[in-house]
Design a protein around this motif. Structure first.
Motif, short mmCIF file in Angstrom:
data_model
loop_
_atom_site.label_atom_id
_atom_site.label_comp_id
_atom_site.label_asym_id
_atom_site.label_seq_id
_atom_site.Cartn_x
_atom_site.Cartn_y
_atom_site.Cartn_z
N SER A 94 4.65 0.49 -15.18
CA SER A 94 4.43 1.92 -15.00
C SER A 94 5.27 2.74 -15.98
O SER A 94 6.44 2.45 -16.20
N SER A 102 2.26 1.58 -3.69
CA SER A 102 1.36 1.67 -4.83
C SER A 102 0.86 3.09 -5.07
O SER A 102 0.53 3.81 -4.12
N GLU A 157 2.65 -3.52 -11.11
CA GLU A 157 2.31 -2.11 -11.34
C GLU A 157 3.57 -1.31 -11.68
O GLU A 157 3.60 -0.51 -12.62
N HIS A 196 -1.88 3.61 -6.34
CA HIS A 196 -3.34 3.52 -6.22
C HIS A 196 -3.81 3.54 -4.78
O HIS A 196 -4.96 3.29 -4.50
N SER A 197 -2.88 3.75 -3.84
CA SER A 197 -3.26 3.75 -2.42
C SER A 197 -2.90 5.09 -1.80
O SER A 197 -1.90 5.71 -2.15
N GLU A 198 -3.73 5.52 -0.85
CA GLU A 198 -3.49 6.78 -0.14
C GLU A 198 -2.52 6.58 1.02
O GLU A 198 -2.08 7.54 1.63
N ASP A 205 0.83 -1.21 0.00
CA ASP A 205 0.00 0.00 0.00
C ASP A 205 0.87 1.26 0.00
O ASP A 205 0.51 2.27 -0.60
#
Ligand SMILES: Nc1ncnc2c1ncn2[C@@H]1O[C@H](COP(=O)(O)OP(=O)(O)O)[C@@H](O)[C@H]1O
Ligand SMILES: [Mg+2]
Length: 262
Positions: A102, A63, A98, A65-67, A60
């Motif tokens: 990327s 990524s 990812e 895509h995670s806060e 997390d």
């Protein structure tokens, strides 16, 4: 000091070595962070009380895509002074994919940027890498001051070392000019067998040729080393023979610190 433990071969003893070095460091009063950069999450399972697939972890923090950031996912380790950036489930392999696909700039530096948020809280950061020279390992090398190569006399290969050194040199050239090989740890050495002696000679020669600092003494193959890490026990908590093994890891910490402080 941030150290990445690398070898693209599995089963050479990276996680076991990180386990015992973390123990050696906390017994000396150091504040230690262990980062589990292996999607298999082996070190997380022995150094924490356990996390479930789906719990927040290193994935997390890395990524896009995670806060969540690294400080949000750290867990207390099993010993006083130990903190773990955990990995469980398949999440980290998702992040590896990812990062691999990327096209955003800076994908090599995600871990470095996250570690910068917490580095001041720790005396020592140990990054346990998976058995691959992938984007996760490149992130570890980019974040590290030094790489510790863990190898085994029996599983050692000239080609494997060459590939690893090529990756280290590439990271040094493009992302992390300060990166050094902090040490070469020879694990599961069988000094009483002919094969063990033969491979040790080959390894010594290769280390000399590549100017790799070999830590001394070599780590013997001992059931106690495997048993202790698999049952989350420090070797210093065991009998005399185990405490002697503990002292090898303590000696390694000194050798690594000396090398990195030059
Ligand atoms: N010095 C040692 N003596 C005996 N067994 C060891 C030693 N080092 C590691 N092992 C065992 O070898 C196996 C592979 O070690 P591990 O640390 O998981 O390797 P890696 O992280 O490189 O994949 C484990 O079962 C571990 O307990
Ligand atoms: Mg491992």
């Amino acid at each position: 000091m941030i150290l990445a433990f690398c070898n693209q071969k599995g089963g050479v003893g990276k996680s076991t070595t990180v386990f015992h070095l973390a123990r050696a460091a906390v017994t000396r009063g150091a504040r230690v962070l262990v980062v589990d950069a292996d999607p298999q999450g082996n070190i997380t399972s022995v150094l924490t009380d356990g996390i479930e697939a789906g719990d927040a972890g290193l994935a997390d923090a890395l990524s896009a895509h995670s806060e969540l950031h690294l400080p949000d996912v750290l867990l207390p380790g099993i010993w006083e002074g130990l903190t773990v950036a955990p990995t469980a489930g398949g999440a980290l392999s998702g992040v590896r994919d990812e990062l691999t696909t990327s096209t955003a700039p800076g994908r090599e530096s995600r871990l470095k940027a996250e570690l910068a948020k917490v580095a001041a809280e720790f005396d020592l950061v140990l990054i346990d890498c998976g058995p691959a020279l992938d984007q996760l390992t490149i992130n570890a090398m980019t974040a590290a001051d030094g790489v510790v190569i863990v190898t085994q006399t029996k599983l050692w290969s000239v080609n494997g070392l060459a590939q690893l050194l090529t990756t280290i040199n590439g990271v040094r050239q493009w992302y992390n000019p300060q990166l050094e090989v902090a040490g070469l740890i020879v694990n599961q050495h069988e000094r009483h067998t002919l094969a063990g002696l033969h491979w040790a000679t080959e390894l010594n020669d290769a280390a000399d040729a590549a100017e790799l600092p070999m830590l001394a003494p070599k780590l013997p193959k001992r059931q106690a080393i495997a048993d202790a890490s698999e049952s989350s026990r420090g070797l210093d908590e065991g009998d005399n023979a185990e405490r002697e093994l503990h002292q090898i890891y303590v000696g390694y910490l000194d050798q690594l610190a000396e090398r990195m402080n030059r």
